[in-house]
Motif scaffolding. Structure first.
Motif, PDB file in Angstrom:
ATOM      1  N   SER A  62       5.359  19.759 -29.241  1.00  0.00           N
ATOM      2  CA  SER A  62       5.949  20.661 -30.239  1.00  0.00           C
ATOM      3  C   SER A  62       7.193  21.346 -29.688  1.00  0.00           C
ATOM      4  O   SER A  62       8.156  21.583 -30.418  1.00  0.00           O
ATOM      5  CB  SER A  62       4.927  21.692 -30.711  1.00  0.00           C
ATOM      6  OG  SER A  62       4.567  22.559 -29.654  1.00  0.00           O
ATOM      7  N   ALA A  63       7.191  21.664 -28.396  1.00  0.00           N
ATOM      8  CA  ALA A  63       8.369  22.274 -27.787  1.00  0.00           C
ATOM      9  C   ALA A  63       9.528  21.286 -27.757  1.00  0.00           C
ATOM     10  O   ALA A  63      10.671  21.639 -28.060  1.00  0.00           O
ATOM     11  CB  ALA A  63       8.050  22.752 -26.370  1.00  0.00           C
ATOM     12  N   VAL A  64       9.242  20.018 -27.426  1.00  0.00           N
ATOM     13  CA  VAL A  64      10.287  18.994 -27.401  1.00  0.00           C
ATOM     14  C   VAL A  64      10.831  18.768 -28.805  1.00  0.00           C
ATOM     15  O   VAL A  64      12.045  18.681 -29.018  1.00  0.00           O
ATOM     16  CB  VAL A  64       9.743  17.681 -26.791  1.00  0.00           C
ATOM     17  CG1 VAL A  64      10.738  16.544 -26.966  1.00  0.00           C
ATOM     18  CG2 VAL A  64       9.418  17.874 -25.324  1.00  0.00           C
ATOM     19  N   ALA A  65       9.937  18.698 -29.794  1.00  0.00           N
ATOM     20  CA  ALA A  65      10.367  18.498 -31.174  1.00  0.00           C
ATOM     21  C   ALA A  65      11.249  19.653 -31.637  1.00  0.00           C
ATOM     22  O   ALA A  65      12.267  19.443 -32.309  1.00  0.00           O
ATOM     23  CB  ALA A  65       9.158  18.350 -32.086  1.00  0.00           C
ATOM     24  N   PHE A  66      10.871  20.882 -31.277  1.00  0.00           N
ATOM     25  CA  PHE A  66      11.672  22.045 -31.658  1.00  0.00           C
ATOM     26  C   PHE A  66      13.061  21.985 -31.041  1.00  0.00           C
ATOM     27  O   PHE A  66      14.067  22.223 -31.709  1.00  0.00           O
ATOM     28  CB  PHE A  66      10.958  23.334 -31.239  1.00  0.00           C
ATOM     29  CG  PHE A  66      11.778  24.564 -31.477  1.00  0.00           C
ATOM     30  CD1 PHE A  66      11.918  25.077 -32.758  1.00  0.00           C
ATOM     31  CD2 PHE A  66      12.434  25.197 -30.429  1.00  0.00           C
ATOM     32  CE1 PHE A  66      12.695  26.206 -32.980  1.00  0.00           C
ATOM     33  CE2 PHE A  66      13.204  26.328 -30.646  1.00  0.00           C
ATOM     34  CZ  PHE A  66      13.336  26.832 -31.930  1.00  0.00           C
ATOM     35  N   VAL A  67      13.139  21.660 -29.749  1.00  0.00           N
ATOM     36  CA  VAL A  67      14.433  21.606 -29.058  1.00  0.00           C
ATOM     37  C   VAL A  67      15.305  20.501 -29.647  1.00  0.00           C
ATOM     38  O   VAL A  67      16.498  20.700 -29.900  1.00  0.00           O
ATOM     39  CB  VAL A  67      14.240  21.430 -27.542  1.00  0.00           C
ATOM     40  CG1 VAL A  67      15.554  21.114 -26.852  1.00  0.00           C
ATOM     41  CG2 VAL A  67      13.630  22.677 -26.951  1.00  0.00           C
ATOM     42  N   LEU A  68      14.729  19.327 -29.893  1.00  0.00           N
ATOM     43  CA  LEU A  68      15.511  18.226 -30.466  1.00  0.00           C
ATOM     44  C   LEU A  68      16.010  18.559 -31.867  1.00  0.00           C
ATOM     45  O   LEU A  68      17.160  18.284 -32.212  1.00  0.00           O
ATOM     46  CB  LEU A  68      14.683  16.945 -30.487  1.00  0.00           C
ATOM     47  CG  LEU A  68      14.392  16.321 -29.129  1.00  0.00           C
ATOM     48  CD1 LEU A  68      13.501  15.106 -29.286  1.00  0.00           C
ATOM     49  CD2 LEU A  68      15.680  15.961 -28.410  1.00  0.00           C
ATOM     50  N   THR A  69      15.154  19.173 -32.674  1.00  0.00           N
ATOM     51  CA  THR A  69      15.566  19.584 -34.015  1.00  0.00           C
ATOM     52  C   THR A  69      16.681  20.620 -33.942  1.00  0.00           C
ATOM     53  O   THR A  69      17.653  20.556 -34.705  1.00  0.00           O
ATOM     54  CB  THR A  69      14.366  20.149 -34.795  1.00  0.00           C
ATOM     55  OG1 THR A  69      13.338  19.175 -34.814  1.00  0.00           O
ATOM     56  CG2 THR A  69      14.739  20.502 -36.214  1.00  0.00           C
ATOM     57  N   SER A  70      16.573  21.557 -33.018  1.00  0.00           N
ATOM     58  CA  SER A  70      17.619  22.574 -32.843  1.00  0.00           C
ATOM     59  C   SER A  70      18.946  21.941 -32.437  1.00  0.00           C
ATOM     60  O   SER A  70      20.008  22.324 -32.934  1.00  0.00           O
ATOM     61  CB  SER A  70      17.198  23.601 -31.795  1.00  0.00           C
ATOM     62  OG  SER A  70      16.052  24.274 -32.208  1.00  0.00           O
ATOM     63  N   LEU A  71      18.879  20.968 -31.538  1.00  0.00           N
ATOM     64  CA  LEU A  71      20.106  20.275 -31.124  1.00  0.00           C
ATOM     65  C   LEU A  71      20.731  19.518 -32.277  1.00  0.00           C
ATOM     66  O   LEU A  71      21.952  19.528 -32.450  1.00  0.00           O
ATOM     67  CB  LEU A  71      19.812  19.322 -29.961  1.00  0.00           C
ATOM     68  CG  LEU A  71      19.549  19.958 -28.603  1.00  0.00           C
ATOM     69  CD1 LEU A  71      19.085  18.895 -27.617  1.00  0.00           C
ATOM     70  CD2 LEU A  71      20.800  20.651 -28.090  1.00  0.00           C
ATOM     71  N   GLN A  72      19.911  18.859 -33.081  1.00  0.00           N
ATOM     72  CA  GLN A  72      20.443  18.130 -34.236  1.00  0.00           C
ATOM     73  C   GLN A  72      21.093  19.081 -35.225  1.00  0.00           C
ATOM     74  O   GLN A  72      22.167  18.799 -35.758  1.00  0.00           O
ATOM     75  CB  GLN A  72      19.325  17.342 -34.920  1.00  0.00           C
ATOM     76  CG  GLN A  72      18.862  16.152 -34.128  1.00  0.00           C
ATOM     77  CD  GLN A  72      17.655  15.489 -34.748  1.00  0.00           C
ATOM     78  OE1 GLN A  72      16.960  16.069 -35.581  1.00  0.00           O
ATOM     79  NE2 GLN A  72      17.383  14.266 -34.318  1.00  0.00           N
ATOM     80  N   HIS A  73      20.453  20.227 -35.476  1.00  0.00           N
ATOM     81  CA  HIS A  73      21.031  21.216 -36.397  1.00  0.00           C
ATOM     82  C   HIS A  73      22.362  21.744 -35.856  1.00  0.00           C
ATOM     83  O   HIS A  73      23.318  21.935 -36.619  1.00  0.00           O
ATOM     84  CB  HIS A  73      20.067  22.377 -36.635  1.00  0.00           C
ATOM     85  CG  HIS A  73      18.893  22.026 -37.483  1.00  0.00           C
ATOM     86  ND1 HIS A  73      19.000  21.483 -38.746  1.00  0.00           N
ATOM     87  CD2 HIS A  73      17.564  22.124 -37.241  1.00  0.00           C
ATOM     88  CE1 HIS A  73      17.803  21.276 -39.243  1.00  0.00           C
ATOM     89  NE2 HIS A  73      16.899  21.659 -38.341  1.00  0.00           N
ATOM     90  N   GLU A  74      22.416  21.992 -34.570  1.00  0.00           N
ATOM     91  CA  GLU A  74      23.643  22.507 -33.969  1.00  0.00           C
ATOM     92  C   GLU A  74      24.767  21.477 -34.044  1.00  0.00           C
ATOM     93  O   GLU A  74      25.899  21.811 -34.367  1.00  0.00           O
ATOM     94  CB  GLU A  74      23.407  22.917 -32.521  1.00  0.00           C
ATOM     95  CG  GLU A  74      24.624  23.520 -31.849  1.00  0.00           C
ATOM     96  CD  GLU A  74      25.149  24.780 -32.526  1.00  0.00           C
ATOM     97  OE1 GLU A  74      26.357  25.033 -32.425  1.00  0.00           O
ATOM     98  OE2 GLU A  74      24.355  25.506 -33.149  1.00  0.00           O
ATOM     99  N   LEU A  75      24.454  20.211 -33.760  1.00  0.00           N
ATOM    100  CA  LEU A  75      25.477  19.169 -33.864  1.00  0.00           C
ATOM    101  C   LEU A  75      25.986  19.036 -35.297  1.00  0.00           C
ATOM    102  O   LEU A  75      27.183  18.874 -35.534  1.00  0.00           O
ATOM    103  CB  LEU A  75      24.924  17.827 -33.372  1.00  0.00           C
ATOM    104  CG  LEU A  75      24.667  17.716 -31.878  1.00  0.00           C
ATOM    105  CD1 LEU A  75      23.965  16.393 -31.556  1.00  0.00           C
ATOM    106  CD2 LEU A  75      25.948  17.848 -31.090  1.00  0.00           C
ATOM    107  N   THR A  76      25.082  19.137 -36.272  1.00  0.00           N
ATOM    108  CA  THR A  76      25.473  19.078 -37.675  1.00  0.00           C
ATOM    109  C   THR A  76      26.331  20.282 -38.044  1.00  0.00           C
ATOM    110  O   THR A  76      27.336  20.152 -38.747  1.00  0.00           O
ATOM    111  CB  THR A  76      24.232  19.026 -38.571  1.00  0.00           C
ATOM    112  OG1 THR A  76      23.446  17.901 -38.200  1.00  0.00           O
ATOM    113  CG2 THR A  76      24.601  18.918 -40.027  1.00  0.00           C
TER     114      THR A  76
END
Length: 91
Positions: free
Chosen positions: A29-43
């Motif tokens: 869940s921590a990895v999923a949160f970090v990856l989702t945050s990175l995707q949102h930031e890149l977008t």
């Protein structure tokens, strides 16, 4: 993830491990949160860049010589009167 080098991935994984230990949740869940945050930031960064470019293109006013003053006129009569073009449906 192909754009990140090994050190960056190691740092992200270390942060995920720290978040897991702090919150007591599974590592996935921590990895999923970090990856989702990175995707949102890149977008978000991409959207800001695109908005900045479109704003700079549309913000330039028309120059006097570029304005078409006859644009809405269908016919100009000899006495100085004019007939306007009909508006099309949907506008």
């Amino acid at each position: 993830m192909s754009r990140f080098d090994y050190d960056t991935i190691a740092q992200v994984f270390a942060r995920c491990q720290a978040a897991k230990d702090k919150e007591g949740k599974p590592l996935s869940s921590a990895v999923a949160f970090v990856l989702t945050s990175l995707q949102h930031e890149l977008t978000a960064v991409s959207n800001r860049k695109n908005a900045r470019q479109s704003a700079s293109e549309s913000a330039q006013p028309k120059r006097f010589r570029d304005i078409d003053y006859m644009e809405g006129i269908e016919r100009l009569n000899p006495d100085g009167t004019f007939v306007l073009k009909r508006k099309t449906e949907g506008r």
